[in-house]
Design a protein around this motif. Structure first.
Motif, PDB file in Angstrom:
ATOM      1  N   GLN A 192      11.311 -14.860  -0.861  1.00  0.00           N
ATOM      2  CA  GLN A 192      12.362 -13.905  -1.204  1.00  0.00           C
ATOM      3  C   GLN A 192      11.720 -12.570  -1.557  1.00  0.00           C
ATOM      4  OE1 GLN A 192      14.262 -15.823  -4.502  1.00  0.00           O
ATOM      5  NE2 GLN A 192      15.406 -17.236  -3.211  1.00  0.00           N
ATOM      6  N   LEU A 193      12.211 -11.504  -0.944  1.00  0.00           N
ATOM      7  CA  LEU A 193      11.751 -10.150  -1.240  1.00  0.00           C
ATOM      8  C   LEU A 193      12.858  -9.440  -2.007  1.00  0.00           C
ATOM      9  CD1 LEU A 193       9.909  -7.683  -0.967  1.00  0.00           C
ATOM     10  CD2 LEU A 193      10.859  -7.316   1.312  1.00  0.00           C
ATOM     11  N   LYS A 194      12.494  -8.912  -3.176  1.00  0.00           N
ATOM     12  CA  LYS A 194      13.486  -8.237  -4.017  1.00  0.00           C
ATOM     13  C   LYS A 194      12.935  -6.884  -4.446  1.00  0.00           C
ATOM     14  CE  LYS A 194      15.948  -8.675  -8.355  1.00  0.00           C
ATOM     15  NZ  LYS A 194      15.970  -9.338  -9.644  1.00  0.00           N
ATOM     16  N   THR A 195      13.684  -5.833  -4.147  1.00  0.00           N
ATOM     17  CA  THR A 195      13.340  -4.501  -4.624  1.00  0.00           C
ATOM     18  C   THR A 195      14.347  -4.140  -5.707  1.00  0.00           C
ATOM     19  OG1 THR A 195      14.728  -3.289  -3.048  1.00  0.00           O
ATOM     20  CG2 THR A 195      12.510  -3.897  -2.315  1.00  0.00           C
ATOM     21  N   SER A 196      14.300  -2.904  -6.164  1.00  0.00           N
ATOM     22  CA  SER A 196      15.223  -2.515  -7.235  1.00  0.00           C
ATOM     23  C   SER A 196      16.688  -2.657  -6.830  1.00  0.00           C
ATOM     24  CB  SER A 196      14.938  -1.086  -7.681  1.00  0.00           C
ATOM     25  OG  SER A 196      15.096  -0.201  -6.588  1.00  0.00           O
ATOM     26  N   LYS A 197      17.007  -2.499  -5.523  1.00  0.00           N
ATOM     27  CA  LYS A 197      18.403  -2.550  -5.092  1.00  0.00           C
ATOM     28  C   LYS A 197      18.667  -3.502  -3.927  1.00  0.00           C
ATOM     29  CE  LYS A 197      19.244   2.090  -6.649  1.00  0.00           C
ATOM     30  NZ  LYS A 197      19.983   3.293  -6.538  1.00  0.00           N
ATOM     31  N   LEU A 198      17.619  -4.088  -3.368  1.00  0.00           N
ATOM     32  CA  LEU A 198      17.792  -4.910  -2.172  1.00  0.00           C
ATOM     33  C   LEU A 198      17.177  -6.290  -2.348  1.00  0.00           C
ATOM     34  CD1 LEU A 198      16.723  -2.156   0.371  1.00  0.00           C
ATOM     35  CD2 LEU A 198      19.059  -2.846  -0.148  1.00  0.00           C
ATOM     36  N   PHE A 199      17.702  -7.252  -1.572  1.00  0.00           N
ATOM     37  CA  PHE A 199      17.210  -8.624  -1.597  1.00  0.00           C
ATOM     38  C   PHE A 199      17.252  -9.178  -0.181  1.00  0.00           C
ATOM     39  CE2 PHE A 199      18.094 -13.147  -1.610  1.00  0.00           C
ATOM     40  CZ  PHE A 199      17.113 -13.646  -2.449  1.00  0.00           C
ATOM     41  N   ILE A 239       0.853  -1.184   0.000  1.00  0.00           N
ATOM     42  CA  ILE A 239       0.000   0.000   0.000  1.00  0.00           C
ATOM     43  C   ILE A 239       0.889   1.235   0.000  1.00  0.00           C
ATOM     44  CG2 ILE A 239      -1.770   1.281   1.259  1.00  0.00           C
ATOM     45  CD1 ILE A 239      -2.741  -1.411   2.378  1.00  0.00           C
ATOM     46  N   GLY A 240       0.632   2.118  -0.961  1.00  0.00           N
ATOM     47  CA  GLY A 240       1.453   3.326  -1.073  1.00  0.00           C
ATOM     48  C   GLY A 240       2.892   2.955  -1.352  1.00  0.00           C
ATOM     49  N   ALA A 241       3.812   3.565  -0.624  1.00  0.00           N
ATOM     50  CA  ALA A 241       5.238   3.323  -0.827  1.00  0.00           C
ATOM     51  C   ALA A 241       5.759   2.201   0.063  1.00  0.00           C
ATOM     52  CB  ALA A 241       6.016   4.602  -0.543  1.00  0.00           C
ATOM     53  N   GLU A 242       4.866   1.510   0.776  1.00  0.00           N
ATOM     54  CA  GLU A 242       5.265   0.505   1.745  1.00  0.00           C
ATOM     55  C   GLU A 242       4.980  -0.909   1.243  1.00  0.00           C
ATOM     56  OE1 GLU A 242       4.445   1.363   5.977  1.00  0.00           O
ATOM     57  OE2 GLU A 242       3.396  -0.560   5.956  1.00  0.00           O
ATOM     58  N   LEU A 243       5.927  -1.810   1.491  1.00  0.00           N
ATOM     59  CA  LEU A 243       5.762  -3.223   1.166  1.00  0.00           C
ATOM     60  C   LEU A 243       6.102  -4.020   2.418  1.00  0.00           C
ATOM     61  CD1 LEU A 243       5.313  -5.599  -0.772  1.00  0.00           C
ATOM     62  CD2 LEU A 243       7.697  -5.359  -1.485  1.00  0.00           C
ATOM     63  N   GLU A 244       5.134  -4.836   2.860  1.00  0.00           N
ATOM     64  CA  GLU A 244       5.321  -5.655   4.057  1.00  0.00           C
ATOM     65  C   GLU A 244       5.031  -7.110   3.710  1.00  0.00           C
ATOM     66  OE1 GLU A 244       3.696  -4.615   8.187  1.00  0.00           O
ATOM     67  OE2 GLU A 244       2.280  -6.121   7.434  1.00  0.00           O
ATOM     68  N   VAL A 245       5.906  -8.011   4.162  1.00  0.00           N
ATOM     69  CA  VAL A 245       5.733  -9.439   3.925  1.00  0.00           C
ATOM     70  C   VAL A 245       5.882 -10.166   5.259  1.00  0.00           C
ATOM     71  CG1 VAL A 245       6.604 -11.479   2.714  1.00  0.00           C
ATOM     72  CG2 VAL A 245       6.678  -9.245   1.592  1.00  0.00           C
ATOM     73  N   GLU A 246       4.892 -11.038   5.574  1.00  0.00           N
ATOM     74  CA  GLU A 246       4.964 -11.884   6.759  1.00  0.00           C
ATOM     75  C   GLU A 246       4.801 -13.331   6.311  1.00  0.00           C
ATOM     76  OE1 GLU A 246       3.419  -9.174  10.422  1.00  0.00           O
ATOM     77  OE2 GLU A 246       1.939 -10.451   9.467  1.00  0.00           O
ATOM     78  N   VAL A 247       5.644 -14.220   6.858  1.00  0.00           N
ATOM     79  CA  VAL A 247       5.643 -15.610   6.426  1.00  0.00           C
ATOM     80  C   VAL A 247       5.076 -16.509   7.522  1.00  0.00           C
ATOM     81  CG1 VAL A 247       7.072 -17.532   5.618  1.00  0.00           C
ATOM     82  CG2 VAL A 247       7.617 -15.194   4.928  1.00  0.00           C
ATOM     83  N   LYS A 293      10.254   0.438   3.113  1.00  0.00           N
ATOM     84  CA  LYS A 293       9.653   1.748   2.860  1.00  0.00           C
ATOM     85  C   LYS A 293      10.566   2.618   2.009  1.00  0.00           C
ATOM     86  CE  LYS A 293       7.025   2.263   7.154  1.00  0.00           C
ATOM     87  NZ  LYS A 293       6.809   3.109   8.321  1.00  0.00           N
ATOM     88  N   ASP A 294      11.860   2.483   2.263  1.00  0.00           N
ATOM     89  CA  ASP A 294      12.821   3.397   1.656  1.00  0.00           C
ATOM     90  C   ASP A 294      14.143   2.661   1.457  1.00  0.00           C
ATOM     91  OD1 ASP A 294      14.518   5.471   0.977  1.00  0.00           O
ATOM     92  OD2 ASP A 294      14.017   6.719   2.693  1.00  0.00           O
ATOM     93  N   VAL A 295      14.753   2.830   0.298  1.00  0.00           N
ATOM     94  CA  VAL A 295      16.023   2.162   0.000  1.00  0.00           C
ATOM     95  C   VAL A 295      17.086   2.534   1.020  1.00  0.00           C
ATOM     96  CG1 VAL A 295      17.881   1.926  -1.692  1.00  0.00           C
ATOM     97  CG2 VAL A 295      15.521   1.971  -2.460  1.00  0.00           C
ATOM     98  N   SER A 296      17.111   3.770   1.462  1.00  0.00           N
ATOM     99  CA  SER A 296      18.148   4.206   2.408  1.00  0.00           C
ATOM    100  C   SER A 296      18.024   3.499   3.759  1.00  0.00           C
ATOM    101  CB  SER A 296      18.099   5.719   2.604  1.00  0.00           C
ATOM    102  OG  SER A 296      16.884   6.099   3.225  1.00  0.00           O
ATOM    103  N   LYS A 297      16.826   3.074   4.135  1.00  0.00           N
ATOM    104  CA  LYS A 297      16.633   2.362   5.407  1.00  0.00           C
ATOM    105  C   LYS A 297      16.745   0.851   5.236  1.00  0.00           C
ATOM    106  CE  LYS A 297      13.719   5.859   7.496  1.00  0.00           C
ATOM    107  NZ  LYS A 297      12.417   6.169   8.061  1.00  0.00           N
ATOM    108  N   GLY A 298      16.769   0.393   4.008  1.00  0.00           N
ATOM    109  CA  GLY A 298      16.878  -1.031   3.739  1.00  0.00           C
ATOM    110  C   GLY A 298      15.588  -1.771   4.023  1.00  0.00           C
ATOM    111  N   ILE A 299      15.699  -3.082   4.094  1.00  0.00           N
ATOM    112  CA  ILE A 299      14.565  -3.932   4.442  1.00  0.00           C
ATOM    113  C   ILE A 299      14.669  -4.217   5.933  1.00  0.00           C
ATOM    114  CG2 ILE A 299      13.460  -6.166   4.080  1.00  0.00           C
ATOM    115  CD1 ILE A 299      14.608  -6.124   1.211  1.00  0.00           C
TER     116      ILE A 299
END
Length: 191
Positions: free
Chosen positions: A112-119, A98-106, A131-137
């Protein structure tokens, strides 16, 4: 000339069928959707999924919040969101995009969660928040808030899981019936 018209008609139909997709959207109540591979998606309110009708690539585009029960297969199951992708083979997990946020619970297995720069790999009982690349996952303990809105599906999911463990194809047929039964129940709740 007649063959030319038949050829054009055939090509037009082929293009239409190749570009079509299936979209499931919820408004005011959750919905259970059986996917072509036998997996199940529980869509929370104001959520949607889109996928190709043949589902050979097992890829879904998602907006909102969806809990998945994924049937094991050699082909990975991929959920594409605006923020990043979630990739699995067979497991149970919740994706909230939702919005700029991605949350995954297993709940079970590993995703595997993959963003443009993080895994990041997320295991049973873990929660990943992007939420933000600078804060990481950000990793933490899963809180399983999806259980509040998906509890209406508990009985049906137990039956589905039991069938999956048996390895029967009966699960696909049962999940269709369960989906219809659940939609009837939700309509009764709305009255």
């Amino acid at each position: 000339m007649r063959y030319y018209c038949v050829f054009l008609l055939f090509m037009s139909l082929a293009l239409i069928s190749c570009s079509s997709s299936v979209e499931q959207t919820t408004e005011d109540e959750p919905q259970m959707v059986e996917l072509p591979d036998g997996s199940v998606a529980l869509l929370n309110v104001h959520s949607s999924i889109t996928y190709h009708p043949d589902f050979e690539d097992r890829t879904i585009s998602q907006e909102g919040e969806v809990f998945y029960v994924v049937v094991e297969d050699e082909v990975p199951f991929v959920i594409e969101t605006e923020q990043g992708d979630v990739k699995v083979v067979g497991t149970e997990f919740n994706v909230k995009a939702i919005g700029a946020e991605l949350e995954v619970e297993v709940e079970r297995g590993v995703v595997q969660l993959k963003t443009s720069k993080l895994f990041k790999e997320i295991r049973k009982g873990q929660r990943a928040l992007f939420k933000d690349v600078s804060k990481g996952i950000q990793m933490g303990k899963a809180e399983f808030y999806h259980r509040k809105w998906s509890k209406h599906f508990d009985k049906q999911l137990r039956m589905f899981r039991k069938d999956l463990k048996k390895g029967t194809r009966k699960a696909g047929k049962d999940s269709k019936k369960i989906g219809k039964d659940l939609n009837k129940e939700f309509k009764k709740l709305g009255k």
